[in-house]
Design a protein around this motif. Structure first.
Motif, PDB file in Angstrom:
ATOM      1  N   ASP A 141       2.274  -2.553  -3.249  1.00 33.87           N
ATOM      2  CA  ASP A 141       3.222  -3.687  -3.014  1.00 33.87           C
ATOM      3  C   ASP A 141       4.480  -2.876  -2.352  1.00 33.87           C
ATOM      4  N   GLU A 142       4.640  -1.780  -3.009  1.00 29.87           N
ATOM      5  CA  GLU A 142       5.877  -0.833  -2.280  1.00 29.87           C
ATOM      6  C   GLU A 142       5.469  -0.510  -1.161  1.00 29.87           C
ATOM      7  N   TYR A 143       4.190  -0.129  -0.583  1.00 29.94           N
ATOM      8  CA  TYR A 143       3.920   0.067   0.728  1.00 29.94           C
ATOM      9  C   TYR A 143       3.613  -1.019   1.602  1.00 29.94           C
ATOM     10  N   LEU A 144       3.136  -1.834   1.126  1.00 24.40           N
ATOM     11  CA  LEU A 144       2.314  -2.981   1.981  1.00 24.40           C
ATOM     12  C   LEU A 144       3.163  -4.303   1.919  1.00 24.40           C
ATOM     13  N   GLY A 145       4.301  -4.396   0.951  1.00 24.87           N
ATOM     14  CA  GLY A 145       5.133  -5.431   0.649  1.00 24.87           C
ATOM     15  C   GLY A 145       5.417  -6.327   1.959  1.00 24.87           C
ATOM     16  N   ASP A 146       5.903  -5.571   2.905  1.00 21.54           N
ATOM     17  CA  ASP A 146       6.600  -6.241   4.072  1.00 21.54           C
ATOM     18  C   ASP A 146       5.372  -6.387   5.125  1.00 21.54           C
ATOM     19  N   ASN A 147       4.090  -5.855   5.025  1.00 19.32           N
ATOM     20  CA  ASN A 147       3.277  -6.071   6.097  1.00 19.32           C
ATOM     21  C   ASN A 147       2.004  -5.952   5.411  1.00 19.32           C
ATOM     22  N   GLN A 148       1.260  -6.784   5.292  1.00 16.70           N
ATOM     23  CA  GLN A 148      -0.232  -6.739   4.641  1.00 16.70           C
ATOM     24  C   GLN A 148      -1.347  -6.573   5.268  1.00 16.70           C
ATOM     25  N   ASN A 149      -1.089  -6.113   6.821  1.00 19.66           N
ATOM     26  CA  ASN A 149      -2.247  -5.812   7.741  1.00 19.66           C
ATOM     27  C   ASN A 149      -2.728  -4.222   7.395  1.00 19.66           C
ATOM     28  N   ILE A 150      -3.812  -4.065   7.200  1.00 19.01           N
ATOM     29  CA  ILE A 150      -4.720  -2.811   7.301  1.00 19.01           C
ATOM     30  C   ILE A 150      -5.567  -2.497   8.501  1.00 19.01           C
ATOM     31  N   PRO A 151      -5.914  -1.297   8.749  1.00 18.80           N
ATOM     32  CA  PRO A 151      -5.480  -0.165   7.989  1.00 18.80           C
ATOM     33  C   PRO A 151      -3.937   0.238   8.366  1.00 18.80           C
ATOM     34  N   GLN A 152      -3.596   0.838   7.090  1.00 12.14           N
ATOM     35  CA  GLN A 152      -2.035   1.308   7.159  1.00 12.14           C
ATOM     36  C   GLN A 152      -2.380   2.691   6.783  1.00 12.14           C
ATOM     37  N   ALA A 153      -1.679   3.708   7.581  1.00  8.15           N
ATOM     38  CA  ALA A 153      -1.652   5.040   7.231  1.00  8.15           C
ATOM     39  C   ALA A 153      -0.043   5.405   6.937  1.00  8.15           C
ATOM     40  N   PHE A 154       0.071   6.136   5.908  1.00  5.94           N
ATOM     41  CA  PHE A 154       1.446   6.878   5.488  1.00  5.94           C
ATOM     42  C   PHE A 154       1.269   8.344   5.534  1.00  5.94           C
ATOM     43  N   LEU A 155       2.168   9.054   6.294  1.00  3.54           N
ATOM     44  CA  LEU A 155       2.210  10.369   6.370  1.00  3.54           C
ATOM     45  C   LEU A 155       3.335  10.912   5.550  1.00  3.54           C
ATOM     46  N   PHE A 156       3.033  11.613   4.629  1.00  4.85           N
ATOM     47  CA  PHE A 156       4.270  12.409   3.899  1.00  4.85           C
ATOM     48  C   PHE A 156       4.277  13.770   4.185  1.00  4.85           C
ATOM     49  N   ASP A 157       5.605  14.495   4.178  1.00  4.14           N
ATOM     50  CA  ASP A 157       5.368  15.960   4.387  1.00  4.14           C
ATOM     51  C   ASP A 157       5.264  16.915   3.045  1.00  4.14           C
ATOM     52  N   ARG A 158       5.248  18.086   2.977  1.00 12.19           N
ATOM     53  CA  ARG A 158       4.945  18.736   2.100  1.00 12.19           C
ATOM     54  C   ARG A 158       5.724  18.566   0.661  1.00 12.19           C
ATOM     55  N   SER A 159       6.978  17.914   0.996  1.00 16.31           N
ATOM     56  CA  SER A 159       8.077  17.812   0.012  1.00 16.31           C
ATOM     57  C   SER A 159       7.675  16.344  -0.759  1.00 16.31           C
ATOM     58  N   GLY A 160       6.910  15.591  -0.178  1.00 16.98           N
ATOM     59  CA  GLY A 160       6.383  14.252  -0.695  1.00 16.98           C
ATOM     60  C   GLY A 160       7.301  13.153   0.015  1.00 16.98           C
ATOM     61  N   LYS A 161       8.133  13.618   1.079  1.00 18.12           N
ATOM     62  CA  LYS A 161       8.939  12.744   1.859  1.00 18.12           C
ATOM     63  C   LYS A 161       8.001  12.151   2.779  1.00 18.12           C
ATOM     64  N   LEU A 162       8.289  10.537   2.874  1.00 19.50           N
ATOM     65  CA  LEU A 162       7.476   9.681   3.661  1.00 19.50           C
ATOM     66  C   LEU A 162       8.210  10.096   5.338  1.00 19.50           C
ATOM     67  N   VAL A 163       7.393  10.471   6.094  1.00 23.04           N
ATOM     68  CA  VAL A 163       7.469  10.789   7.547  1.00 23.04           C
ATOM     69  C   VAL A 163       7.341   9.745   8.533  1.00 23.04           C
ATOM     70  N   LYS A 164       6.251   9.136   8.254  1.00 23.62           N
ATOM     71  CA  LYS A 164       5.686   8.218   9.461  1.00 23.62           C
ATOM     72  C   LYS A 164       4.821   7.147   8.831  1.00 23.62           C
ATOM     73  N   ARG A 165       4.829   5.836   9.435  1.00 20.91           N
ATOM     74  CA  ARG A 165       4.141   4.822   9.197  1.00 20.91           C
ATOM     75  C   ARG A 165       3.278   4.405  10.359  1.00 20.91           C
ATOM     76  N   PHE A 166       1.819   4.165  10.159  1.00 25.62           N
ATOM     77  CA  PHE A 166       1.038   3.519  11.213  1.00 25.62           C
ATOM     78  C   PHE A 166       0.465   2.371  10.815  1.00 25.62           C
ATOM     79  N   VAL A 167       0.662   1.148  11.519  1.00 25.91           N
ATOM     80  CA  VAL A 167      -0.086   0.082  11.110  1.00 25.91           C
ATOM     81  C   VAL A 167      -1.012  -0.203  12.138  1.00 25.91           C
TER      82      VAL A 167
END
Length: 193
Positions: A141-167
């Motif tokens: 729900d945290e990541y897909l709560g606003d858009n339930q379409n899949i696939p969805q890919a989330f890229l995080f940098d080495r510090s754990g920061k969310l950098v980019k979302r692909f729907v």
């Protein structure tokens, strides 16, 4: 007249089907698994290292914090989703190509209860060597709560920061995922303390 209306209806139906399979599928929550979506959306408002996570096939519970110091590609998918199936070989290739530089791909199945039993065969079919798991409802729900379409890919940098979302998935988004991963891997590893 009737034949032309029937042909037009069939034509519109085929176009709708093609559009729905090109962009993405809908996470299994309702009855309609197919829906089109744009390639990118805004990032969800979430903490980088949520207390929520997922359970891997070996019943080990994981969170993003377990991967601090790595570039993480978190992918929400389902085995029945055609765009997910199209994306999976790209994910396998990325994991093989960049694992030594610090990339970790993680696949999280959101295909519904019936889809869980299909995951081992899916992993075998695509020679998946990265971890596969099942997200806690709160995590999905945290990541897909606003858009339930899949696939969805989330890229995080080495510090754990969310950098980019692909729907959704296309060749263009696959190339962009690769490019963003390369840019994130240039950054030096961080201290895991």
């Amino acid at each position: 007249m009737l034949n032309s209306r029937l042909r037009a209806s069939i034509g519109f139906g085929v176009i709708a089907l093609l559009l729905s399979t090109c962009g993405g599928c809908r996470k299994q929550a309702g009855s309609n698994p197919n829906s089109s979506s744009p390639a990118n959306k805004t990032l969800p408002k979430t903490a980088p290292a949520s207390a929520y996570g997922w359970t891997q096939a070996d019943n080990q519970r994981m969170t993003l914090a377990n991967y601090k110091g790595k570039v993480v590609l978190l992918d929400f998918y389902a085995t029945w989703c055609e765009p997910c199936r199209a994306e999976t070989p790209q994910l396998v290739k990325l994991q093989q190509q960049y694992a030594g530089q610090g990339l970790q791909v993680i696949g999280l199945n959101v295909g519904g209860e019936d889809d869980r039993a299909e995951v081992p065969a899916y992993a075998k079919e695509f020679n998946i060597e990265y971890p596969l798991g099942f997200p806690e409802d709160e995590f999905a729900d945290e990541y897909l709560g606003d858009n339930q379409n899949i696939p969805q890919a989330f890229l995080f940098d080495r510090s754990g920061k969310l950098v980019k979302r692909f729907v959704g998935y296309s060749e263009d988004s696959g190339a962009e995922i690769d490019s963003v991963i390369q840019s994130l891997l240039i950054e030096p590893p961080i201290d895991k303390k």
